[in-house]
Scaffold this motif. Structure first.
Motif, PDB file in Angstrom:
ATOM      1  N   ARG A   1       0.840  -1.196   0.000  1.00 58.04           N
ATOM      2  CA  ARG A   1       0.000   0.000   0.000  1.00 58.04           C
ATOM      3  C   ARG A   1       0.879   1.253   0.000  1.00 58.04           C
ATOM      4  O   ARG A   1       2.030   1.230   0.426  1.00 58.04           O
ATOM      5  CB  ARG A   1      -0.953   0.031   1.192  1.00 58.04           C
TER       6      ARG A   1
ATOM      7  N   ASN B   1       0.353   5.334   1.225  1.00 55.46           N
ATOM      8  CA  ASN B   1      -0.564   6.275   1.854  1.00 55.46           C
ATOM      9  C   ASN B   1      -0.453   7.608   1.127  1.00 55.46           C
ATOM     10  O   ASN B   1       0.632   8.187   1.038  1.00 55.46           O
ATOM     11  CB  ASN B   1      -0.202   6.438   3.334  1.00 55.46           C
TER      12      ASN B   1
ATOM     13  N   HIS C   1       0.739   9.023  10.317  1.00 58.60           N
ATOM     14  CA  HIS C   1       0.819   8.969  11.785  1.00 58.60           C
ATOM     15  C   HIS C   1      -0.463   9.501  12.429  1.00 58.60           C
ATOM     16  O   HIS C   1      -0.421  10.071  13.515  1.00 58.60           O
ATOM     17  CB  HIS C   1       2.063   9.723  12.300  1.00 58.60           C
TER      18      HIS C   1
ATOM     19  N   ASP D   1      -3.364   7.257  12.114  1.00 61.16           N
ATOM     20  CA  ASP D   1      -4.235   6.082  12.367  1.00 61.16           C
ATOM     21  C   ASP D   1      -4.206   5.638  13.821  1.00 61.16           C
ATOM     22  O   ASP D   1      -5.253   5.360  14.412  1.00 61.16           O
ATOM     23  CB  ASP D   1      -3.940   4.923  11.394  1.00 61.16           C
TER      24      ASP D   1
ATOM     25  N   THR E   1       1.705  -0.168  15.794  1.00 65.15           N
ATOM     26  CA  THR E   1       1.131   0.520  14.634  1.00 65.15           C
ATOM     27  C   THR E   1      -0.389   0.622  14.744  1.00 65.15           C
ATOM     28  O   THR E   1      -1.023  -0.089  15.518  1.00 65.15           O
ATOM     29  CB  THR E   1       1.481  -0.232  13.340  1.00 65.15           C
ATOM     30  N   GLY E   2      -0.957   1.506  13.902  1.00 63.45           N
ATOM     31  CA  GLY E   2      -2.412   1.628  13.817  1.00 63.45           C
ATOM     32  C   GLY E   2      -2.948   0.554  12.884  1.00 63.45           C
ATOM     33  O   GLY E   2      -2.275  -0.442  12.614  1.00 63.45           O
TER      34      GLY E   2
ATOM     35  N   ASP F   1      -2.686   0.012   7.386  1.00 66.03           N
ATOM     36  CA  ASP F   1      -2.102  -0.833   6.338  1.00 66.03           C
ATOM     37  C   ASP F   1      -2.962  -2.073   6.109  1.00 66.03           C
ATOM     38  O   ASP F   1      -3.287  -2.431   4.976  1.00 66.03           O
ATOM     39  CB  ASP F   1      -0.686  -1.273   6.736  1.00 66.03           C
TER      40      ASP F   1
ATOM     41  N   LYS G   1      11.419  -1.756  10.205  1.00 61.33           N
ATOM     42  CA  LYS G   1      10.436  -1.716  11.297  1.00 61.33           C
ATOM     43  C   LYS G   1      11.070  -2.154  12.611  1.00 61.33           C
ATOM     44  O   LYS G   1      10.427  -2.175  13.636  1.00 61.33           O
ATOM     45  CB  LYS G   1       9.257  -2.631  10.964  1.00 61.33           C
TER      46      LYS G   1
ATOM     47  N   ALA H   1       5.753   5.223   7.537  1.00 61.03           N
ATOM     48  CA  ALA H   1       6.229   5.747   8.816  1.00 61.03           C
ATOM     49  C   ALA H   1       7.372   6.755   8.673  1.00 61.03           C
ATOM     50  O   ALA H   1       7.587   7.585   9.549  1.00 61.03           O
ATOM     51  CB  ALA H   1       6.672   4.596   9.709  1.00 61.03           C
TER      52      ALA H   1
HETATM   53  C1  GLA Z   1       3.274   2.526   9.482  1.00 62.14           C
HETATM   54  C2  GLA Z   1       2.186   1.859  10.314  1.00 62.14           C
HETATM   55  C3  GLA Z   1       0.822   2.494  10.045  1.00 62.14           C
HETATM   56  C4  GLA Z   1       0.893   4.015  10.133  1.00 62.14           C
HETATM   57  C5  GLA Z   1       2.078   4.574   9.361  1.00 62.14           C
HETATM   58  C6  GLA Z   1       2.261   6.044   9.565  1.00 62.14           C
HETATM   59  O1  GLA Z   1       3.072   2.245   8.131  1.00 62.14           O
HETATM   60  O2  GLA Z   1       2.126   0.485  10.026  1.00 62.14           O
HETATM   61  O3  GLA Z   1      -0.131   1.953  10.934  1.00 62.14           O
HETATM   62  O4  GLA Z   1       0.934   4.425  11.476  1.00 62.14           O
HETATM   63  O5  GLA Z   1       3.287   3.909   9.709  1.00 62.14           O
HETATM   64  O6  GLA Z   1       1.180   6.750   9.062  1.00 62.14           O
END
Ligand code: GLA
Length: 415
Positions: free
Chosen positions: A28, A30, A35, A37, A166-167, A170, A214, A373
């Motif tokens: 994916r 964005n 930052h 989510d 993470t949120g 993704d 990560k 990120a």
């Molecule tokens: C990473 C995390 C997402 C989001 C982005 C920043 O990709 O997996 O959940 O927080 O960073 O937007």
């Protein structure tokens, strides 16, 4: 080779039999909403036309046997493996996937062959594509009947067990994306809305030349921002006289009119312990992570982080309106403002990402920004169809690439 063919071929050559099923899970990008989510605030990503493929079949052993064309060594994990007990970084994602569905597997193992053409450690979500792909393969192989929502939620939980808090952006976009469309995702309350990308717009992504891992320092930098924004939420709620339930999120206070005005009143730096005492709230929800606890005494720059998150959420609303109004110039401005905010307030850009964004904009992009990120990885640029080539050339000159066009694509599927 197409990753689906590569996964099938690798399955045959490793396990000397045909796979029972094939799964394809895209990466994916964005477009905007970075930052936000994990603060319960909206994002606007899309799935790309590069994917991770998983070929799967049953295993006689109660174990997950997995081989990858990208990562070594192959894995043989017992079904009680957890990310904390496996040393190899890529095995941790497999262990995390098992951990979130362990009670439903009933001792049934699997053989997996994995192939991907998503550049790893790029910020294009190769790790979430892997986690969603593995979970969807196990779901299908063992008829677990996970609803798509559940699949996205379990994959997000797995990713957090693997270490970064993470949120859910993704995993949701990887599960729910539609071809030709961006996907606006809201978290409080949960909602999704596809926004067709105007036909004359084109998207390019380019590498900054350094990875966006990560693990290690990047994971700590990410988790630091998660904790810092929770602290900001608690202090803003205290100023506003609002009560927060559960994990404190800026999304809980963002809708209150006065919140953005109060950001400048936040302390420039404060630790979780001091903030909890100041607001009279328990410390634990501020520092609890799925994989451990954040240092409660580390002073964190919460004012500037909160300013990024709250202004970025507004930019997502404006970006959705710009897409719907077919206003490329307005969207481009918002992307540039997002990058500036990520660079100056959220401090997650790098000089190479800044150079890349500048180079792509000079080459005619309406807007560009880091995506994912940050701390390395890729940037995205938006332009009119026909200008992609000049932008790719400029990116290659700036960083050496890779740089390529991306097309909003279908989410994960069993083939
Ligand atoms: C990473 C995390 C997402 C989001 C982005 C920043 O990709 O997996 O959940 O927080 O960073 O937007």
């Amino acid at each position: 080779m197409d990753p689906v063919d590569a996964a099938r071929h690798t399955f045959r050559s490793n396990f000397h039999t045909e796979p029972t099923l094939l799964v394809r899970a895209p990466g994916r990008v964005n477009l905007i909403g970075e930052h936000t989510d994990y603060n319960g605030l909206p994002v606007l990503p899309f799935a790309i036309d590069r994917a991770t493929a998983v070929a799967a079949g049953p295993s006689i052993a109660p174990a997950l046997e997995a081989v990858s064309t990208t990562f070594a060594p192959p894995a043989t994990l017992p079904l009680d493996a957890t990310p904390a007990t496996v040393p190899e970084p890529w095995h941790r994602y497999l262990a995390a996937a098992i951990a979130v569905i362990r009670d439903r597997l009933d001792g049934r193992g699997a053989r997996l062959a994995i192939a991907s053409h998503i550049p790893p450690a790029s910020g294009l979500s190769s790790s979430s594509a892997l986690t969603v792909g593995v979970l969807l393969a196990l779901d299908t192989l063992h008829t677990l009947r996970l609803a798509p929502d559940e699949l996205a939620e379990l994959a997000a939980r797995a990713e957090r067990l693997a270490g970064a808090e993470t949120g859910g952006m993704d995993q949701r976009v990887i599960v729910f994306a539609r071809p030709g469309a961006l996907l606006r995702i809201d978290f409080l309350p949960p909602a999704m809305r596809p926004l067709p990308l105007p036909a004359e717009w084109a998207l390019v992504v380019a590498s900054s030349g350094s990875p966006a891992p990560k693990g290690g320092a990047a994971r700590n930098a990410y988790n630091q921002r998660v904790v810092a924004t929770r602290i900001a939420a608690v202090l803003l709620a205290d100023m506003l006289g609002a009560q927060l339930e559960g994990t404190p999120l800026l999304g809980n206070v963002a809708a209150i009119d006065a919140a953005p005005l109060l950001v400048d009143e936040l302390p420039a730096r404060i630790s979780a312990r001091k903030a909890a005492a100041m607001a009279g709230v328990p410390l634990q929800p501020l520092v609890a992570l799925s994989a451990g606890t954040f240092d409660p005494d580390a002073p964190l720059p919460i004012r500037q982080y909160a300013r990024h998150v709250l202004t970025e959420a507004e930019r997502v609303d404006l970006a959705c309106a710009a897409v719907e109004a077919n206003d490329l110039a307005a969207l481009g401005e918002l992307m540039l403002a997002s990058h500036t905010s990520l660079r100056d307030d959220y401090r997650c850009s790098t000089p190479a990402l800044d150079t890349l964004v500048h180079a792509m904009t000079r080459a005619g992009a309406a807007g560009a920004r880091l995506t994912g990120a940050g701390f390395g990885g890729f940037a995205i640029a938006i332009t009119q169809h026909g200008s992609e080539h000049a932008i790719i050339e400029a990116a290659l000159r700036a960083t050496g690439g890779p740089a390529f066009p991306v097309i909003p694509s279908q989410g994960a599927a069993v083939l």
